[in-house]
Design a protein around this motif. Structure first.
Motif, PDB file in Angstrom:
ATOM      1  N   ASP A  87       1.122  -5.036  13.096  1.00 33.12           N
ATOM      2  CA  ASP A  87       2.086  -5.197  12.728  1.00 33.12           C
ATOM      3  C   ASP A  87       1.990  -5.840  11.334  1.00 33.12           C
ATOM      4  O   ASP A  87       2.516  -4.926  10.137  1.00 33.12           O
ATOM      5  CB  ASP A  87       3.162  -6.058  13.321  1.00 33.12           C
ATOM      6  N   LYS A  88       1.137  -6.888  11.258  1.00 34.79           N
ATOM      7  CA  LYS A  88       0.668  -7.401   9.826  1.00 34.79           C
ATOM      8  C   LYS A  88       0.061  -6.800   9.266  1.00 34.79           C
ATOM      9  O   LYS A  88       0.004  -6.236   7.774  1.00 34.79           O
ATOM     10  CB  LYS A  88       0.314  -8.982   9.714  1.00 34.79           C
ATOM     11  N   PHE A  89      -1.265  -5.922   9.527  1.00 39.89           N
ATOM     12  CA  PHE A  89      -2.187  -5.029   9.650  1.00 39.89           C
ATOM     13  C   PHE A  89      -1.140  -3.752   8.545  1.00 39.89           C
ATOM     14  O   PHE A  89      -1.488  -3.352   7.747  1.00 39.89           O
ATOM     15  CB  PHE A  89      -3.518  -4.540   9.981  1.00 39.89           C
ATOM     16  N   TRP A  90      -0.256  -2.803   9.831  1.00 36.99           N
ATOM     17  CA  TRP A  90       0.041  -1.670   9.281  1.00 36.99           C
ATOM     18  C   TRP A  90       1.265  -2.179   8.070  1.00 36.99           C
ATOM     19  O   TRP A  90       1.584  -1.622   6.606  1.00 36.99           O
ATOM     20  CB  TRP A  90       0.700  -1.207  10.157  1.00 36.99           C
ATOM     21  N   THR A  91       1.945  -3.033   7.644  1.00 37.03           N
ATOM     22  CA  THR A  91       2.602  -3.568   7.059  1.00 37.03           C
ATOM     23  C   THR A  91       2.102  -3.563   5.679  1.00 37.03           C
ATOM     24  O   THR A  91       2.710  -3.198   4.810  1.00 37.03           O
ATOM     25  CB  THR A  91       3.936  -5.176   7.213  1.00 37.03           C
ATOM     26  N   LYS A  96       0.479  -1.652   0.318  1.00 39.57           N
ATOM     27  CA  LYS A  96      -0.078  -1.235  -1.067  1.00 39.57           C
ATOM     28  C   LYS A  96      -0.214   0.160  -0.947  1.00 39.57           C
ATOM     29  O   LYS A  96      -0.441   1.375  -1.951  1.00 39.57           O
ATOM     30  CB  LYS A  96      -1.932  -1.388   0.398  1.00 39.57           C
ATOM     31  N   LEU A  97       0.401   0.994  -0.513  1.00 37.22           N
ATOM     32  CA  LEU A  97       0.654   2.502  -0.357  1.00 37.22           C
ATOM     33  C   LEU A  97       1.832   2.500  -0.625  1.00 37.22           C
ATOM     34  O   LEU A  97       1.853   3.371  -1.858  1.00 37.22           O
ATOM     35  CB  LEU A  97       0.475   3.406   1.564  1.00 37.22           C
ATOM     36  N   GLN A  98       2.524   1.962  -0.838  1.00 36.81           N
ATOM     37  CA  GLN A  98       3.754   2.002  -1.336  1.00 36.81           C
ATOM     38  C   GLN A  98       3.482   1.372  -3.296  1.00 36.81           C
ATOM     39  O   GLN A  98       4.431   2.514  -3.922  1.00 36.81           O
ATOM     40  CB  GLN A  98       5.302   1.237  -0.941  1.00 36.81           C
ATOM     41  N   ASN A 102       4.528   4.629  -6.251  1.00 37.39           N
ATOM     42  CA  ASN A 102       5.099   3.783  -7.062  1.00 37.39           C
ATOM     43  C   ASN A 102       4.514   4.428  -8.810  1.00 37.39           C
ATOM     44  O   ASN A 102       4.612   4.956  -9.536  1.00 37.39           O
ATOM     45  CB  ASN A 102       5.398   2.500  -6.669  1.00 37.39           C
ATOM     46  N   ASP A 103       2.845   3.146  -8.705  1.00 36.69           N
ATOM     47  CA  ASP A 103       2.095   3.367  -9.315  1.00 36.69           C
ATOM     48  C   ASP A 103       2.005   4.587 -10.187  1.00 36.69           C
ATOM     49  O   ASP A 103       1.648   4.686 -11.724  1.00 36.69           O
ATOM     50  CB  ASP A 103       1.007   2.973  -9.261  1.00 36.69           C
ATOM     51  N   LYS A 104       1.636   5.859  -9.206  1.00 43.34           N
ATOM     52  CA  LYS A 104       1.101   7.177  -9.759  1.00 43.34           C
ATOM     53  C   LYS A 104       2.816   7.617 -10.826  1.00 43.34           C
ATOM     54  O   LYS A 104       2.945   8.654 -10.703  1.00 43.34           O
ATOM     55  CB  LYS A 104       1.003   7.784  -8.496  1.00 43.34           C
TER      56      LYS A 104
END
Length: 111
Positions: A87-91, A96-98, A102-104
């Motif tokens: 759960d922590k790994f995927w969160t 990071k993807l978010q 957002n930066d993009k």
């Protein structure tokens, strides 16, 4: 010769044991009442119950001449810790993807 203890995943790998755990999640049951729900010998049911007991998934309490099985939290701890890790790994990965998305988006709006 001593056998190696089963880990929690080996214990729940068997469909009959998973069904027993689901049944015990509703109510405590005697070993005999559990056995009535399975198309297997009483010794086979007892073997499954012993595995659940040794792995900490159930406790067995003698009440009169009957032995009652109850769920215990300890057996589920190893499963929960494993699930919590992922759960922590995927969160973390999704966070990071978010951030990247957002930066993009900010970068493309500034063009």
């Amino acid at each position: 010769m001593r056998t190696q203890p089963l880990d929690a995943f080996q214990v729940i790998a068997d469909p009959s044991r998973r069904q027993m755990l689901m049944m015990l999640s509703k109510n405590s049951m005697t070993i005999n009442s559990l056995a009535e729900n399975f198309d297997m010998s009483r010794p086979a049911v007892s073997k499954h119950i012993k595995i659940l007991y040794n792995a900490g998934f159930i406790s067995i309490t003698g009440i009169g001449r009957e032995r009652h099985c109850l769920l215990k939290k300890e057996g589920f701890n190893e499963l929960q810790e494993w699930i919590n890790f992922f759960d922590k790994f995927w969160t973390n990965k999704l966070s990071k993807l978010q951030t990247i998305l957002n930066d993009k988006q900010k970068f493309s709006q500034n063009d």
